[in-house]
Each structure stands twice: as C-alpha cells, then as structure tokens.
Design an enzyme around this catalytic site. Structure first.
Site, PDB file in Angstrom:
ATOM      1  N   SER A 157      13.906  14.161 -40.033  1.00 49.08           N
ATOM      2  CA  SER A 157      12.834  13.929 -39.051  1.00 49.08           C
ATOM      3  C   SER A 157      11.546  14.467 -39.641  1.00 49.08           C
ATOM      4  CB  SER A 157      13.137  14.681 -37.754  1.00 49.08           C
ATOM      5  OG  SER A 157      11.970  14.736 -36.939  1.00 49.08           O
ATOM      6  N   TYR A 203      15.187  22.426 -33.898  1.00 45.04           N
ATOM      7  CA  TYR A 203      15.317  21.060 -34.440  1.00 45.04           C
ATOM      8  C   TYR A 203      14.621  20.953 -35.807  1.00 45.04           C
ATOM      9  CZ  TYR A 203      15.068  15.903 -34.331  1.00 45.04           C
ATOM     10  OH  TYR A 203      15.185  14.562 -34.616  1.00 45.04           O
ATOM     11  N   LYS A 249      16.388  20.037 -39.398  1.00 48.39           N
ATOM     12  CA  LYS A 249      16.025  18.857 -40.186  1.00 48.39           C
ATOM     13  C   LYS A 249      15.446  19.257 -41.547  1.00 48.39           C
ATOM     14  CE  LYS A 249      17.315  15.665 -37.238  1.00 48.39           C
ATOM     15  NZ  LYS A 249      18.429  14.743 -37.544  1.00 48.39           N
TER      16      LYS A 249
END
Ligand code: NDP
Length: 256
Positions: free
Chosen positions: A151, A164, A168
């Site tokens: 991401s 997150y 990633k």
C-alpha cells in the site's frame, strides 16, 4: 463500487497455477478473475470460504478454472495444508499473490494491542507464511512469480494507520529480501502499492474522507480493483521476467 473484470492488457498464462489470498471480494476477487481470464487455474483462498466459492462460480461462468480453499492466512498449519492441497489438486504452483489484508485504524495514542497485532498478523505474517509454504514449489516451476499487495501507506505513512503502514512497509522489505533470496531460482518477487481503491475497505473511510482523497489524488479519482489487477497481471506475466524486487505504485500519482 464497480466490479470491472476484463483485463486491459493481454498475457498468456495457459497451464499456470496461481494462489490468490483474500480472493473472496474486492481487489483479490478481481485479481483472481483477471489471472483466470488469461488461462491460469486459480486457487481462491479466503477466511470466508463462501465468498471464495462465489469467486470460483464467477470464474467458472466466465470459462475459467478455479477452486476455493478456506484458510486464515495467520495460521501456519492452515497455510501449509492449503498449499499442500493446491499441489495435490494441480500438481504445481507458478504464481502466488499475497493479497489478504485488513485495516484496524486508530490514532497511535489510542491504538489497542489487538489493533496492532491483528493487522500485523494478517498483512505481514500472512504474507510470510504463504510465501514460505509456497516457495519450495515455486522454485521447481521455472519462471515463477510472487506478487505482494502492499500500500502507499507503507511508503508515505498515513495518520491513523500506524499499524497498517508498518505492516505494509514490512511487506515491502520482505519483498525486496525474498526477491534477492529466490532470484537464482528464477522466481521474481515484486510488490504492488495501491493508493485508494474503491472497495469495501476504502468505503469504510466514509464519504468525507473519500472526497478529500479524490481532491488530493492528481488523477482525481479513486482507483478501481481492475487498475490493481492489471498491474498484478503484468508482474505475473512472462513480460515481467527481468523485473524483481520492485514496488509498483498504482495510486493515481498520490504518493509522488
Ligand atoms: P477487502 O476488505 O475488500 O477484502 C479483503 C479480503 O481478504 C476479504 O475477502 C477478507 O475476508 C480476506 N481476509 C481478511 N483477513 C483474512 C485472513 N486472516 N485470512 C484470509 N483471508 C482474509 O480488501 P481490499 O480488496 O480493499 O484489499 C485487498 C488488499 O489490497 C489488502 O492487502 C489491502 O491492504 C490492499 N490495499 C487496499 C487498498 C484500498 O484502498 N482498498 C489500498 C491499498 C492497499 P472477509 O471478507 O472475511 O473479511
């Protein structure tokens, strides 16, 4: 949310076998349908097996080959037994797409241990477990491919996504290292870093946030799952045989 399914580039994946994790909906479903439309047989892996079975039905209705496998990507035993089951069914494995991922957003000061652990477990540990289980079959395939879905949050950071973004960024570091480890076996390992893509994950952000994202994105729109699936198809195709260890941004220019 749209469900475009036709790839806009062509590739010949006849005779190839691919695992796609998180294939029950969103980007994973689109990747599975796209690879299948180019001739690959797809093992559709999802923790929600009913959703994976729906993806299989769609692929079969489109004339492709696919089978559903129930698996929580965080569970080492389940991952190993799914990879073994795929080998029993198809006798080989050429392509692994580590797509399963979750968000549990919150600002750092209020982030619970569970939010941190669950996101790191699915996004990073899941990618590690599937890659480790699949690697010994991929190195036998000749010209095999691993594509990890990262991401832009892992590249540029995003407030509310410390967990997150860390997961990633971890996927990107993992990709670069495994690319070096498997290069001598002609296995390429790359990451795709999507920006904001119109799936349930992005729609959970709410309409105000999505409006701001559209305004901040140079190309002025959210991406579609097909935008990501086409990038994965390219990296999984014979055309990308000299590309390994890269991160391909599919973000409308947002992270530039
Ligand atoms: P969705 O939430 O729409 O789909 C994710 C899929 O993964 C679901 O089918 C989900 O199952 C499955 N899944 C979740 N946890 C597990 C698990 N433990 N084991 C197996 N399967 C699991 O997400 P997207 O399609 O939007 O995202 C796909 C990937 O793309 C993710 O890695 C995400 O981080 C990444 N990404 C997405 C962006 C976006 O804007 N949408 C932007 C950048 C990256 P269930 O239905 O049961 O939850």
């Amino acid at each position: 949310m749209t469900e475009a399914t036709a790839p806009r580039i062509t590739a010949n994946l006849e005779g190839k076998v691919a695992i796609v994790t998180g294939a029950g909906r969103g980007i994973g479903r689109c990747i599975a349908r796209t690879l299948a439309s180019c001739g690959a047989a797809i093992a559709c892996v999802d923790v929600n097996v009913a959703a994976a079975e729906e993806t299989v039905s769609l692929i079969q209705a489109e004339g492709g080959r696919a089978a559903a496998f129930a698996c929580d990507v965080t569970d080492s035993e389940q991952v190993n037994s799914v990879v073994d089951a795929v080998i029993r069914q198809y006798q080989k494995l050429d392509i692994l797409v580590n797509n399963a991922g979750i968000t549990r957003d919150g600002l750092l000061l209020r982030m619970k241990d569970e939010q941190w652990d669950s996101v790191l477990n699915v996004n990073l540990r899941g990618t590690f477990l599937f890659t480790r289980a699949a690697a010994r079959y991929l190195i036998k395939a000749g010209g095999a491919r691993i594509v990890n879905i990262a991401s832009i949050s892992g590249l540029m950071g995003n407030p509310g996504q410390a967990n997150y973004s860390a997961s990633k960024a971890g996927v990107i570091g993992f990709t670069r290292t495994v690319a070096r480890e498997l290069a001598s076996r002609q296995v390429t390992v790359n990451a795709v870093a999507p920006g904001f893509i119109a799936t349930e994950m992005a729609h959970a952000l709410g309409e105000d946030a999505l409006k701001q994202i559209r305004e901040r994105t140079p190309l002025g729109r959210l991406g579609e799952p097909q935008d990501v699936a086409d990038a994965v198809l390219f990296l999984a195709s014979p055309a990308a045989g000299f590309i390994t260890g890269t991160v391909l941004r599919v973000d409308g220019g947002l992270a530039e």
